[in-house]
Scaffold this active site. Structure first.
Site, mmCIF file in Angstrom:
data_model
loop_
_atom_site.group_PDB
_atom_site.id
_atom_site.type_symbol
_atom_site.label_atom_id
_atom_site.label_comp_id
_atom_site.label_asym_id
_atom_site.label_seq_id
_atom_site.Cartn_x
_atom_site.Cartn_y
_atom_site.Cartn_z
ATOM 1 N N VAL A 16 14.684 67.858 12.729
ATOM 2 C CA VAL A 16 16.178 68.315 12.074
ATOM 3 C C VAL A 16 16.090 68.161 10.649
ATOM 4 C CG1 VAL A 16 18.821 68.572 12.532
ATOM 5 C CG2 VAL A 16 17.151 68.713 14.580
ATOM 6 N N VAL A 133 26.255 70.661 18.886
ATOM 7 C CA VAL A 133 25.893 71.567 19.763
ATOM 8 C C VAL A 133 25.822 73.175 19.865
ATOM 9 C CG1 VAL A 133 27.785 73.028 21.357
ATOM 10 C CG2 VAL A 133 28.204 70.459 20.776
ATOM 11 N N LYS A 206 26.833 67.851 25.518
ATOM 12 C CA LYS A 206 27.531 69.344 24.826
ATOM 13 C C LYS A 206 28.369 69.326 25.514
ATOM 14 C CE LYS A 206 22.934 70.199 22.781
ATOM 15 N NZ LYS A 206 21.930 71.346 23.111
HETATM 16 N N1 HSE Z 1 16.731 68.835 23.814
HETATM 17 C C1 HSE Z 1 18.121 70.292 23.606
HETATM 18 C C2 HSE Z 1 17.663 71.488 23.334
HETATM 19 C C3 HSE Z 1 17.843 70.030 21.596
HETATM 20 O O1 HSE Z 1 16.727 71.366 23.613
HETATM 21 O O2 HSE Z 1 19.035 71.740 23.649
HETATM 22 C C4 HSE Z 1 19.109 70.232 20.896
HETATM 23 O O3 HSE Z 1 20.475 69.275 20.832
#
Ligand code: HSE
Length: 428
Positions: A16, A133, A206
């Protein structure tokens, strides 16, 4: 509004972080126009200085804590991850210095978000959490601002790209769980510890954030009941197809008169429901508001570019001086709600592996009827007089506790060779 550039210190140059550096570089002019002033990197921190990112002239720190303490910045972008440790330390340092924060760190916000938001409010700065999220989906802004006129009654979503990618690929390509998980890790979707993805923890982080925004309650991770996707087999995926469902890992939060219920579980989603068609690394969130009705948001839920897109949106807001409380209302206005999980009801899919002999169905039917669980369908394919065959059933909506008791009775039957598999069926 302030003039002069918005100075950004960015910690973490992984998937990211790298995506964010590239976006800020590629769209510098566009962002400056939208932000009303340039958004410039004034420091970056990572374990090693990468050679493949456009970071010419940007001061580099091998120690993120040192950067947070010493660098010249208006906003700290935290892209290291992890609920505590360095990530939490540097965010606290930035807030102590009266600087704003932008983060993609759902674990940290799920565990410490309320305390951090209170600190930010006291310092008159803000914490942008859009990237935490749903990757690139603007779901935080939607709940916090776009739906601000509504009493939100439910939020349901596919919130983990890795799980959705695994379930989709297993179905489309008939491949094994472990093989597909390894691929998701290679593609940069998975968490550092993939157990966070497949055991539902990431989805719970999330969901905890979304529930707080939707219901103006403090983030309450401990209240979430969590079930992951490890036990979903290729056989279940095949039966789901046959019965007109897709198996999806869902985060579900609902508010009723009696309180708030938050859960993470894999579910059979009917093909008529929008979430059934959200595939691969895509995420989606379905909200119900009393005036707006249903809204559906869908987009890429993980990966470098989508998540960078969300980070950039928060930076533009900060540069413009558009500052709102982290969870939509000041922390002192977040009001705890009781958990309303007791008495849950659901329809179910049940798969048994049974010995192929007379009287087996009668035993199963007896166990269901003893607990007042009403069967909808039952199917057995093939014949294995000396062996074990799958028997699949669906039952009508029933009390979950009654279903659990019926399942115990079924598991105890002599003809049932393996622990039964139980998957909820969404009936919305
Ligand atoms: N590991 C998380 C997913 C990355 O697969 O959605 C994004 O938060």
């Amino acid at each position: 509004m302030k003039t002069g550039p918005l100075k950004v210190a960015l910690a973490g140059l992984g998937t990211v972080g790298g995506g964010t550096v590239r976006l800020l570089h590629a769209h510098a002019d566009l962002i400056a126009r939208r932000a009303g002033r340039p958004v410039v990197l004034t420091a970056v921190a990572a374990l090693e200085r990468p050679s493949d990112l456009p970071l010419d002239g940007v001061p580099f720190f091998a120690d993120a804590r040192l950067m947070a303490t010493q660098a010249d910045y208006d906003v700290l972008v935290e892209l290291i991850g992890g609920a505590g440790g360095i990530a939490l330390d540097i965010v606290n340092t930035a807030l102590d210095r009266g600087k704003s924060v932008v983060t993609a760190n759902k674990a940290m916000i799920a565990h410490h978000g309320v305390a951090l938001a209170a600190k930010a409010e006291a310092a008159g700065v803000s914490i942008g959490i859009e990237a935490s999220v749903g990757g690139g989906i603007p779901v935080i802004k939607t709940l916090r601002e776009g739906l601000a006129g509504n009493r939100v009654t439910s939020v349901m979503g596919i919130l983990n790209g890795t799980c959705n990618y695994i379930l989709t690929t297993m179905r489309e390509q008939g491949r094994d769980f472990a093989d597909v998980l390894a691929e998701a890790q290679r593609l940069g979707y998975a968490e550092a510890d993939p157990a966070f993805d497949i055991d539902g923890t990431d989805t719970a982080h999330k969901l905890a954030i979304l529930a707080s925004l939707a219901f103006q309650t403090p983030v309450d991770l401990a209240a979430i009941s969590i079930e992951g996707i490890r036990h979903i087999s290729a056989l279940d995926i095949q039966y789901a197809d046959e019965l007109g469902y897709r198996i999806k890992l869902l985060g579900v939060a609902g508010r009723s008169e009696t309180g708030v219920d938050t859960r993470v579980y894999p579910a059979m989603v009917p093909l008529s429901f929008p979430l059934a068609h959200v595939d691969g690394v895509f995420n989606a969130v379905v909200t119900e508001g009393d005036f707006v009705g249903r809204t559906v948001l869908e987009g890429r839920g993980a990966g470098a570019h989508p998540t960078a897109s969300a980070v950039a949106a928060d930076l533009v807001d900060l540069a413009r001086g558009r500052v709102v409380p982290t969870f939509g209302v000041p922390v002192e206005c977040l009001a705890a709600a009781p958990s309303s999980g007791a008495g849950r009801r659901s329809a179910f899919y049940i798969r048994l592996m049974v010995r192929d002999e007379p009287g087996v169905f009668a035993g199963i039917a007896g166990a269901l009827s003893a607990e007042q669980v009403s069967m909808e369908k039952i199917l057995q394919r093939g014949r294995a007089p000396a062996g074990v065959v799958p028997v699949v059933m669906t039952v009508h909506e029933t009390d979950e506790a009654a279903m659990a008791r019926a399942l115990e009775r079924i598991a105890a039957l002599a003809a049932v060779a393996e622990p039964p598999r139980l998957i909820r069926i969404e009936t919305i």
